[in-house]
Enzyme design. Structure first.
Site, PDB file in Angstrom:
ATOM      1  N   CYS A 114      19.557  18.264  15.351  1.00  0.00           N
ATOM      2  CA  CYS A 114      19.635  17.263  16.420  1.00  0.00           C
ATOM      3  C   CYS A 114      20.982  17.225  17.132  1.00  0.00           C
ATOM      4  CB  CYS A 114      19.319  15.886  15.852  1.00  0.00           C
ATOM      5  SG  CYS A 114      17.740  15.810  14.979  1.00  0.00           S
ATOM      6  N   HIS A 240      21.930  10.126  19.936  1.00  0.00           N
ATOM      7  CA  HIS A 240      20.707  10.824  19.565  1.00  0.00           C
ATOM      8  C   HIS A 240      19.626   9.796  19.279  1.00  0.00           C
ATOM      9  CE1 HIS A 240      17.760  13.216  17.612  1.00  0.00           C
ATOM     10  NE2 HIS A 240      18.051  12.777  16.400  1.00  0.00           N
ATOM     11  N   ASN A 270      11.816  11.134  18.395  1.00  0.00           N
ATOM     12  CA  ASN A 270      12.977  11.968  18.085  1.00  0.00           C
ATOM     13  C   ASN A 270      12.649  13.407  18.496  1.00  0.00           C
ATOM     14  OD1 ASN A 270      14.934  13.585  16.881  1.00  0.00           O
ATOM     15  ND2 ASN A 270      14.987  12.417  14.974  1.00  0.00           N
TER      16      ASN A 270
END
Length: 313
Positions: A114, A240, A270
């Site tokens: 990520c 994020h 996500n």
């Protein structure tokens, strides 16, 4: 500040297939209320019949067009992805061909999960002057849906697919400052992948939460110190997009008004390395990133990896 990398144009693309929380009620023991309460997500996108490379190419074309350059002017291509369409060749090389970027242009993938897009920015900042490339094409693209265990309600509802891209160049003005780090940890968040006994994504939710809030807070403090700009003087904070509870913790910790902390988690889930560039592209589309605007962006992910950057537009 010394001359730094600058983001000049951004683009994003998400699949047409929407997976609403109600769709998971038919697959696993969960509910819309349960998912929203614990994650803040109401829907996400899955690629389905499309391909990751096509999605990344669409985002890249938008970024190139908005930067006002031609593909021939790109001197470096970096794709951040933990879920490439193929093991070989690199997704970046496949994009180089699709986008008709000249032969001889360096192109490679980065897997920092990520945090991947921030890692790509750091690599571009270091490499562009050395290869004398005028512009870099940076992509974050993920098809996390293909590694999800649809019987694991703790992970399958969290993730979505998507791609974000940016054209970056080194200009004579202050721009981006990038920080990247890693701390080897195979247990918190992992996937067996190629040849592994378990090819599904596995996550220790509590450990990841503690790690995330600690690193987010630490990186914002570090950016304040390095730039000399308090977070109160920054226009936007882009974290994020992993979990609404993590984002709420950051907002409360720094006393941020809701409009300063950008959130699109509710619509995309996500999207791993695509998370931050998708957010930036959406913000650009909404004319939020006008000249003079300043932002902190912070990422964290499997590895464990984390990183942050200061952005001027």
């Amino acid at each position: 500040m010394t001359e730094q990398l600058r983001l000049l144009g951004m683009g994003m693309a998400v699949p047409d297939k929407v997976m609403a929380n109600e769709d998971f009620e038919k697959i696993v023991d969960t509910s819309d209320a349960w998912i929203r309460e614990r994650t803040g997500i109401r829907e996400r996108r899955f690629i389905g019949e499309g391909s990751l490379t096509e999605l990344a190419a669409e985002a890249s074309r938008k970024a190139i067009a908005r930067a006002g350059i031609a593909p021939e002017e790109i001197g470096l291509v970096i794709c951040a992805t933990a879920t490439p369409e193929r093991a070989v060749p690199a997704t970046a090389c496949m994009l180089q061909k699709k986008l008709r970027i000249p032969a001889g242009t360096p192109a490679f993938d980065i897997n920092a999960a990520c945090t991947g897009f921030i890692y790509a920015m750091a690599a571009a900042q270091a490499m562009l002057p050395a290869i004398r490339g005028k512009y870099a094409l940076l992509i974050g693209a993920e098809e996390v849906s293909k590694i999800l265990d649809m019987a694991d309600r703790g992970t399958c509802v969290l993730f979505g697919d998507g791609a974000g891209a940016a054209v970056a160049g080194v200009t004579g003005k202050p721009g981006t400052r990038v920080r990247i780090f890693a701390d080897g940890d195979e247990e918190a968040l992992s996937c067996g992948g190629y040849g592994g006994e378990d090819r599904h994504l596995r996550m220790d939710g509590r450990k990841v939460f503690r790690f995330a809030v600690s690193r987010l807070e630490g990186e914002i403090r570090a950016l304040e110190e390095e730039t000399g700009i308090p977070v109160s003087g920054i226009d936007y904070v882009i974290c994020h997009q992993a979990n609404a509870r993590i984002l709420d913790h950051v907002r409360r910790k720094f006393g941020l008004p809701e409009e300063k902390l950008y959130v699109n988690l509710d619509r995309y889930g996500n999207t791993s390395a695509a998370s931050i560039p998708i957010a930036l592209a959406e913000m650009a589309e909404r004319r939020m990133l006008a000249p003079g605007k300043r932002a902190f962006a912070v990422g964290f992910g499997a590895g464990l990896t984390w990183g942050s950057c200061y952005l001027e537009f």
